[in-house]
Design a protein around this motif. Structure first.
Motif, PDB file in Angstrom:
ATOM      1  N   ASN A  30       0.726  -1.298  -0.162  1.00  0.00           N
ATOM      2  CA  ASN A  30       0.200   0.034  -0.053  1.00  0.00           C
ATOM      3  C   ASN A  30       0.929   1.171   0.072  1.00  0.00           C
ATOM      4  O   ASN A  30       0.478   2.499   0.119  1.00  0.00           O
ATOM      5  N   ASN A  31       2.367   1.070  -0.123  1.00  0.00           N
ATOM      6  CA  ASN A  31       2.892   2.275  -0.416  1.00  0.00           C
ATOM      7  C   ASN A  31       4.223   1.715  -0.965  1.00  0.00           C
ATOM      8  O   ASN A  31       4.833   0.781  -0.831  1.00  0.00           O
ATOM      9  N   GLN A  33       7.841   3.694  -2.671  1.00  0.00           N
ATOM     10  CA  GLN A  33       8.579   4.911  -3.069  1.00  0.00           C
ATOM     11  C   GLN A  33       9.816   4.421  -3.742  1.00  0.00           C
ATOM     12  O   GLN A  33      10.387   3.490  -3.317  1.00  0.00           O
ATOM     13  N   VAL A  90       5.790  -0.640   1.454  1.00  0.00           N
ATOM     14  CA  VAL A  90       4.951  -0.974   3.008  1.00  0.00           C
ATOM     15  C   VAL A  90       4.076  -2.031   2.480  1.00  0.00           C
ATOM     16  O   VAL A  90       3.188  -1.795   1.512  1.00  0.00           O
ATOM     17  N   GLY A  95      -2.612  -3.201   8.120  1.00  0.00           N
ATOM     18  CA  GLY A  95      -2.492  -2.194   9.401  1.00  0.00           C
ATOM     19  C   GLY A  95      -1.382  -2.683  10.337  1.00  0.00           C
ATOM     20  O   GLY A  95      -0.809  -1.678  10.960  1.00  0.00           O
ATOM     21  N   THR A  96      -0.996  -3.912  10.308  1.00  0.00           N
ATOM     22  CA  THR A  96       0.113  -4.243  11.259  1.00  0.00           C
ATOM     23  C   THR A  96       1.446  -3.419  10.706  1.00  0.00           C
ATOM     24  O   THR A  96       2.432  -3.827  11.651  1.00  0.00           O
ATOM     25  N   SER A  97       1.622  -3.393   9.516  1.00  0.00           N
ATOM     26  CA  SER A  97       3.162  -2.970   8.953  1.00  0.00           C
ATOM     27  C   SER A  97       3.552  -1.815   9.310  1.00  0.00           C
ATOM     28  O   SER A  97       4.550  -1.408   9.543  1.00  0.00           O
ATOM     29  N   TYR A  98       2.330  -0.776  10.137  1.00  0.00           N
ATOM     30  CA  TYR A  98       2.536   0.683  10.546  1.00  0.00           C
ATOM     31  C   TYR A  98       3.598   1.408   9.732  1.00  0.00           C
ATOM     32  O   TYR A  98       4.321   2.321  10.011  1.00  0.00           O
ATOM     33  N   GLY A  99       3.788   0.891   8.184  1.00  0.00           N
ATOM     34  CA  GLY A  99       4.263   2.017   7.401  1.00  0.00           C
ATOM     35  C   GLY A  99       5.824   1.753   7.358  1.00  0.00           C
ATOM     36  O   GLY A  99       6.446   2.702   6.725  1.00  0.00           O
ATOM     37  N   LYS A 100       6.230   0.768   8.141  1.00  0.00           N
ATOM     38  CA  LYS A 100       7.778   0.845   7.872  1.00  0.00           C
ATOM     39  C   LYS A 100       8.237  -0.014   6.444  1.00  0.00           C
ATOM     40  O   LYS A 100       7.794  -0.747   6.079  1.00  0.00           O
ATOM     41  N   LEU A 101       9.048   0.906   5.808  1.00  0.00           N
ATOM     42  CA  LEU A 101       9.520   0.637   4.360  1.00  0.00           C
ATOM     43  C   LEU A 101      10.423  -0.339   4.641  1.00  0.00           C
ATOM     44  O   LEU A 101      11.479  -0.595   5.303  1.00  0.00           O
ATOM     45  N   PHE A 103      13.406  -2.047   2.237  1.00  0.00           N
ATOM     46  CA  PHE A 103      14.107  -1.226   0.822  1.00  0.00           C
ATOM     47  C   PHE A 103      14.892  -2.628   0.106  1.00  0.00           C
ATOM     48  O   PHE A 103      14.969  -3.569   0.690  1.00  0.00           O
TER      49      PHE A 103
ATOM     50  N   TYR B  33      10.026   7.665  11.858  1.00  0.00           N
ATOM     51  CA  TYR B  33      10.794   6.282  11.862  1.00  0.00           C
ATOM     52  C   TYR B  33      12.182   6.532  12.150  1.00  0.00           C
ATOM     53  O   TYR B  33      12.828   7.429  11.458  1.00  0.00           O
ATOM     54  N   TYR B  35      15.827   4.076  10.957  1.00  0.00           N
ATOM     55  CA  TYR B  35      16.375   3.359  10.090  1.00  0.00           C
ATOM     56  C   TYR B  35      17.783   3.363  10.192  1.00  0.00           C
ATOM     57  O   TYR B  35      18.292   4.232  10.706  1.00  0.00           O
ATOM     58  N   ARG B  98       0.332   7.419   9.187  1.00  0.00           N
ATOM     59  CA  ARG B  98       0.980   6.283   9.142  1.00  0.00           C
ATOM     60  C   ARG B  98       1.510   6.050   7.577  1.00  0.00           C
ATOM     61  O   ARG B  98       1.277   6.731   6.743  1.00  0.00           O
ATOM     62  N   GLY B  99       2.308   4.969   7.376  1.00  0.00           N
ATOM     63  CA  GLY B  99       3.258   4.785   6.231  1.00  0.00           C
ATOM     64  C   GLY B  99       2.419   4.528   4.868  1.00  0.00           C
ATOM     65  O   GLY B  99       3.272   4.326   4.266  1.00  0.00           O
TER      66      GLY B  99
END
Lengths: 113, 114
Positions: A30-31, A33, A90, A95-101, A103, B33, B35, B98-99
């Motif tokens: 859902n993200n 970049q 992401v 919802g459990t991923s909390y947006g952590k990218l 790479f 965040y 990293y 949120r992300g």
């Protein structure tokens, strides 16, 4: 966790050439970049593109979410385009991923004059 | 400020020492965040804050690493008893939510543990 693979790992171009960088990912997202990391280490946002196509000057990007890949196009490359290009995603994990990218390993681009 | 800022830009310390790295996010961004990027690798997630609370610290490598964001703006990453393997560039990012929103990265702090 989600896997992100970028290709090619290295790319050497003459100024003025065009190139395509690819990012494959193993799960729905859902993200997504694209970043350019310059020689000083700064991560510069290029595109936020979880789906569809966007263009910004000489750069454009396309993400085909259903097939789990994204492409970054660089046209008429310049020496200032040199650096590392990262794709980051992401996962769409309810919802459990909390947006952590997460790479990819990056593509190292070198543009010679 | 206009972007995410981090201080110091470089930190050299000796093995066993304690260090603090600071991050100032973009004004109004609620998500923050941390990293870590090792040489030749892509950045790896450490911890995520939504407001003042650490919503996800699953990326912290061990209990020597800790981070706070007491007022929901500035964050500090704290590393105790540093080891040579902690040497890396520590990056901070913020987003308006949120992300699912664009994350904007700071310039990083290069940590060298001798």
């Amino acid at each position: 966790g989600i896997q992100v693979e970028q290709s090619p790992p290295d790319l050497i171009l003459q100024e003025g050439a065009n190139s395509t960088l690819r990012c494959n990912f193993s799960d729905s997202v859902n993200n997504l970049q694209w970043f350019h990391q310059n020689p000083w280490g700064q991560l510069i946002n290029l595109f936020y593109i979880p789906s569809g196509t966007k263009q910004n000057g000489r750069l454009s990007a396309t993400t085909v979410a259903t097939e789990r890949y994204s492409l970054l196009y660089i046209s008429s490359s310049q020496t200032t385009d040199s650096g590392v290009y990262f794709c980051a995603v992401v996962p769409n994990a309810g919802g459990t991923s909390y947006g952590k990218l997460t790479f990819g390993q990056g593509t190292i681009l070198t543009v010679h004059p | 400020g206009a972007g995410v800022s981090q201080t110091p830009s470089n930190k050299v310390t000796e093995k066993g020492k304690y260090v603090e790295l600071r991050c100032d996010p973009i004004s109004g961004h609620t998500a923050l965040y941390w990293y870590r990027q090792s040489l030749g690798q892509g950045p790896e997630f450490l911890i995520y804050f939504q407001g003042t609370g650490a919503a996800d610290d699953s990326g912290l490598p061990n209990d020597r690493f800790f981070a706070v964001r007491p007022e929901g703006s500035v964050s500090t990453l704290k590393i105790q008893r540093t080891e040579r393997g902690d040497s890396a560039v520590y990056l901070c990012a913020s987003s308006s939510n949120r992300g699912t929103d664009t994350q904007y990265f700071g310039p990083g702090t290069r940590l060298t543990v001798l």
